[in-house]
Design a protein around this motif. Structure first.
Motif, PDB file in Angstrom:
ATOM      1  N   ALA A   1       0.815  -1.218   0.000  1.00  0.00           N
ATOM      2  CA  ALA A   1       0.000   0.000   0.000  1.00  0.00           C
ATOM      3  C   ALA A   1       0.846   1.266   0.000  1.00  0.00           C
ATOM      4  N   ASP A   2       2.029   1.216   0.612  1.00  0.00           N
ATOM      5  CA  ASP A   2       2.842   2.423   0.701  1.00  0.00           C
ATOM      6  C   ASP A   2       3.414   2.859  -0.646  1.00  0.00           C
ATOM      7  N   SER A   3       3.372   1.980  -1.634  1.00  0.00           N
ATOM      8  CA  SER A   3       3.891   2.334  -2.960  1.00  0.00           C
ATOM      9  C   SER A   3       2.770   2.533  -3.973  1.00  0.00           C
ATOM     10  N   LEU A   4       1.530   2.549  -3.486  1.00  0.00           N
ATOM     11  CA  LEU A   4       0.368   2.631  -4.372  1.00  0.00           C
ATOM     12  C   LEU A   4       0.316   3.977  -5.099  1.00  0.00           C
ATOM     13  N   LYS A   5       0.169   3.929  -6.416  1.00  0.00           N
ATOM     14  CA  LYS A   5       0.035   5.136  -7.232  1.00  0.00           C
ATOM     15  C   LYS A   5      -1.079   4.888  -8.239  1.00  0.00           C
ATOM     16  N   TRP A   6      -2.290   5.280  -7.860  1.00  0.00           N
ATOM     17  CA  TRP A   6      -3.456   5.089  -8.714  1.00  0.00           C
ATOM     18  C   TRP A   6      -4.047   6.447  -9.089  1.00  0.00           C
ATOM     19  N   LEU A   7      -4.524   6.542 -10.316  1.00  0.00           N
ATOM     20  CA  LEU A   7      -5.220   7.736 -10.799  1.00  0.00           C
ATOM     21  C   LEU A   7      -6.704   7.402 -10.879  1.00  0.00           C
ATOM     22  N   HIS A   8      -7.495   8.066 -10.074  1.00  0.00           N
ATOM     23  CA  HIS A   8      -8.939   7.827 -10.021  1.00  0.00           C
ATOM     24  C   HIS A   8      -9.607   8.676 -11.099  1.00  0.00           C
ATOM     25  N   PHE A   9     -10.148   8.040 -12.148  1.00  0.00           N
ATOM     26  CA  PHE A   9     -10.689   8.813 -13.265  1.00  0.00           C
ATOM     27  C   PHE A   9     -12.192   8.671 -13.457  1.00  0.00           C
ATOM     28  N   SER A  10     -12.831   7.771 -12.715  1.00  0.00           N
ATOM     29  CA  SER A  10     -14.257   7.559 -12.986  1.00  0.00           C
ATOM     30  C   SER A  10     -14.994   6.976 -11.795  1.00  0.00           C
ATOM     31  N   ASP A  11     -16.240   7.441 -11.615  1.00  0.00           N
ATOM     32  CA  ASP A  11     -17.163   6.880 -10.633  1.00  0.00           C
ATOM     33  C   ASP A  11     -18.397   6.355 -11.358  1.00  0.00           C
ATOM     34  N   CYS A  12     -19.016   5.344 -10.779  1.00  0.00           N
ATOM     35  CA  CYS A  12     -20.182   4.738 -11.407  1.00  0.00           C
ATOM     36  C   CYS A  12     -21.427   5.592 -11.231  1.00  0.00           C
ATOM     37  N   MET A  13     -22.516   5.161 -11.813  1.00  0.00           N
ATOM     38  CA  MET A  13     -23.754   5.939 -11.889  1.00  0.00           C
ATOM     39  C   MET A  13     -24.349   6.294 -10.533  1.00  0.00           C
ATOM     40  N   ASN A  14     -24.085   5.509  -9.490  1.00  0.00           N
ATOM     41  CA  ASN A  14     -24.671   5.848  -8.189  1.00  0.00           C
ATOM     42  C   ASN A  14     -23.633   6.537  -7.296  1.00  0.00           C
ATOM     43  N   ASN A  15     -23.018   7.568  -7.869  1.00  0.00           N
ATOM     44  CA  ASN A  15     -22.103   8.453  -7.139  1.00  0.00           C
ATOM     45  C   ASN A  15     -20.836   7.764  -6.635  1.00  0.00           C
ATOM     46  N   GLY A  16     -20.426   6.708  -7.310  1.00  0.00           N
ATOM     47  CA  GLY A  16     -19.180   6.044  -6.957  1.00  0.00           C
ATOM     48  C   GLY A  16     -19.288   5.103  -5.778  1.00  0.00           C
ATOM     49  N   GLY A  17     -20.469   4.988  -5.192  1.00  0.00           N
ATOM     50  CA  GLY A  17     -20.605   4.140  -4.020  1.00  0.00           C
ATOM     51  C   GLY A  17     -20.461   2.663  -4.306  1.00  0.00           C
ATOM     52  N   THR A  18     -20.716   2.274  -5.528  1.00  0.00           N
ATOM     53  CA  THR A  18     -20.650   0.859  -5.893  1.00  0.00           C
ATOM     54  C   THR A  18     -19.391   0.505  -6.673  1.00  0.00           C
ATOM     55  N   SER A  19     -18.903   1.421  -7.507  1.00  0.00           N
ATOM     56  CA  SER A  19     -17.759   1.091  -8.344  1.00  0.00           C
ATOM     57  C   SER A  19     -16.965   2.335  -8.722  1.00  0.00           C
ATOM     58  N   GLN A  20     -15.640   2.164  -8.781  1.00  0.00           N
ATOM     59  CA  GLN A  20     -14.724   3.220  -9.188  1.00  0.00           C
ATOM     60  C   GLN A  20     -13.692   2.633 -10.149  1.00  0.00           C
ATOM     61  N   LEU A  21     -13.143   3.489 -11.010  1.00  0.00           N
ATOM     62  CA  LEU A  21     -12.126   3.065 -11.966  1.00  0.00           C
ATOM     63  C   LEU A  21     -10.834   3.852 -11.743  1.00  0.00           C
ATOM     64  N   PHE A  22      -9.714   3.142 -11.853  1.00  0.00           N
ATOM     65  CA  PHE A  22      -8.401   3.736 -11.626  1.00  0.00           C
ATOM     66  C   PHE A  22      -7.419   3.309 -12.717  1.00  0.00           C
ATOM     67  N   ILE A  23      -6.421   4.159 -12.971  1.00  0.00           N
ATOM     68  CA  ILE A  23      -5.256   3.761 -13.759  1.00  0.00           C
ATOM     69  C   ILE A  23      -4.144   3.483 -12.758  1.00  0.00           C
TER      70      ILE A  23
END
Length: 201
Positions: free
Chosen positions: A128-150
């Motif tokens: 986790a200390d080396s995690l580098k994710w780019l959060h670019f998208s949330d799902c239709m219900n305000n991201g509560g169910t699914s998120q997308l990252f690079i």
């Protein structure tokens, strides 16, 4: 504009038209705008390897998630995932920057495999200390169910730039494409199945 992004936008427009949502698309095109050169510089400073295709999408529209354009706040389905017929929003450059540490804050325990019941693709690091994710998208219900990252910090079995899809209940982290361009091409090949006649209601 990146060729893959350009093709993606063209096909997305056709999907809206084919689902009786031409007016919705045309209104969107009329009011939206893209990110600025200064925004690009901020993004590339934080994410030097940010894909050109994502920059191109943001140059076309700087977010579709409760985003204000021309004095109007919009929510506009722009992306999908491997979850069939499930639409997502594109986050703005500002939101991407603000969320740069969201994966570490929210998912460190998952990444370190502290919960056996949570499925996590082996292509995702366990550090986790080396995690580098780019959060670019949330799902239709305000991201509560699914998120997308690079993902710029994969495991030895993964690839830099792979696309991670998180889904909640049951929680799961999956690699849905080896690159952002491959991700867009998959959505295109699936004929934008996340756009249907519901968008015009």
């Amino acid at each position: 504009m990146n060729a893959t992004a350009e093709q993606y936008i063209k096909g997305l427009k056709e999907a809206y038209y084919n689902n009786n949502a031409q007016e919705i698309w045309e209104h969107f095109e009329k009011i939206k705008h893209g990110l600025t050169t200064a925004d690009v510089e901020k993004l590339t400073k934080i994410y030097p390897d940010i894909p050109h295709a994502l920059i191109s999408l943001l140059e076309y529209v700087d977010g579709t998630y409760w985003r204000e354009y021309a004095g109007e706040e919009i929510t506009f389905y722009f992306l999908g995932s491997d979850l069939e017929e499930y639409p997502y929003y594109l986050l703005s450059s500002k939101e991407i920057i603000e969320n740069q540490n969201i994966a570490i804050k929210s998912y460190s325990d998952y990444i370190e495999r502290k919960y056996d019941e949570v499925e996590i693709d082996e292509k995702i690091t366990n550090k986790a200390d080396s995690l580098k994710w780019l959060h670019f998208s949330d799902c239709m219900n305000n991201g509560g169910t699914s998120q997308l990252f690079i993902d710029f910090s994969p495991s030895e079995k993964g690839k830099i730039g792979q696309v991670v899809r998180f889904v909640h209940d049951p929680d799961e982290f999956s690699i849905i494409a080896d690159s952002f361009e491959e991700y867009l091409k998959k959505l295109t090949d699936n004929k934008y199945n996340f756009i249907n006649e519901d968008v015009s209601e």
